[in-house]
Design a protein around this motif. Structure first.
Motif, PDB file in Angstrom:
ATOM      1  N   ARG A  12       0.841  -1.208   0.000  1.00 41.11           N
ATOM      2  CA  ARG A  12       0.000   0.000   0.000  1.00 41.11           C
ATOM      3  C   ARG A  12       0.874   1.255   0.000  1.00 41.11           C
ATOM      4  N   PRO A  16       1.456   4.822  -4.551  1.00 50.20           N
ATOM      5  CA  PRO A  16       1.589   6.092  -5.287  1.00 50.20           C
ATOM      6  C   PRO A  16       2.737   6.071  -6.303  1.00 50.20           C
ATOM      7  N   THR A  19       1.940   3.488  -9.096  1.00 57.17           N
ATOM      8  CA  THR A  19       0.943   4.004 -10.036  1.00 57.17           C
ATOM      9  C   THR A  19       1.616   4.867 -11.099  1.00 57.17           C
ATOM     10  N   GLU A 114      -6.151   0.455  -8.495  1.00 59.32           N
ATOM     11  CA  GLU A 114      -6.549   0.084  -7.139  1.00 59.32           C
ATOM     12  C   GLU A 114      -5.781   0.948  -6.148  1.00 59.32           C
ATOM     13  N   ARG A 115      -6.464   1.406  -5.131  1.00 69.14           N
ATOM     14  CA  ARG A 115      -5.839   2.291  -4.140  1.00 69.14           C
ATOM     15  C   ARG A 115      -5.151   1.536  -3.024  1.00 69.14           C
ATOM     16  N   GLU A 116      -5.415   0.253  -2.954  1.00 68.93           N
ATOM     17  CA  GLU A 116      -4.741  -0.602  -1.978  1.00 68.93           C
ATOM     18  C   GLU A 116      -4.681  -2.005  -2.551  1.00 68.93           C
TER      19      GLU A 116
END
Length: 133
Positions: A12, A16, A19, A114-116
């Protein structure tokens, strides 16, 4: 065996940066594909005319465009590997991270957007075998 095993929290924290790297890789892959398509179209055009004069400057620019984009993809893949991730599918933006789950080595599976990290799968499974954490 992996040199490092990741927790979902560790992955996680990488998302950033991951991504941004995957965005660059995906864009570069599209760019390389577009240049390849243009090169194929030019080859087809020449063949349909039974040969002809090749615009060497146009061809050189396409080849350089393709090669630059390919180098950008390779650099992004190296960056992902340096983070400890394993790129699996650039079109979908899939990256796996080795993880220990119940004494078993599996992959944490992250997908671009996906953010996590919410899924995992066995080493012999792929994206289709994703299971919720």
């Amino acid at each position: 065996m992996a040199e490092r095993y990741f927790t979902p929290e560790e992955v996680r924290s990488l998302i950033p940066a991951l991504t941004e790297i995957v965005e660059r890789a995906m864009a570069a892959q599209r760019e390389a594909g577009e240049a390849e398509d243009l090169m194929r179209e030019e080859q087809r055009r020449i063949a349909m005319r039974g040969g002809g004069v090749v615009d060497r400057e146009f061809w050189r620019r396409l080849r350089e465009r393709r090669d630059r984009a390919g180098a950008a993809v390779q650099e992004a893949l190296r960056e992902i590997l340096a983070m400890g991730g394993v790129p699996k599918d650039l079109e979908q933006g899939l990256v796996d991270f080795p993880h220990r789950r119940g004494g078993e080595v599996v992959n944490l599976c992250w997908k671009y957007g996906e953010r996590e990290v919410r899924f995992w799968h066995g080493l012999d499974e792929g994206y289709a075998g994703r299971k919720p954490l």
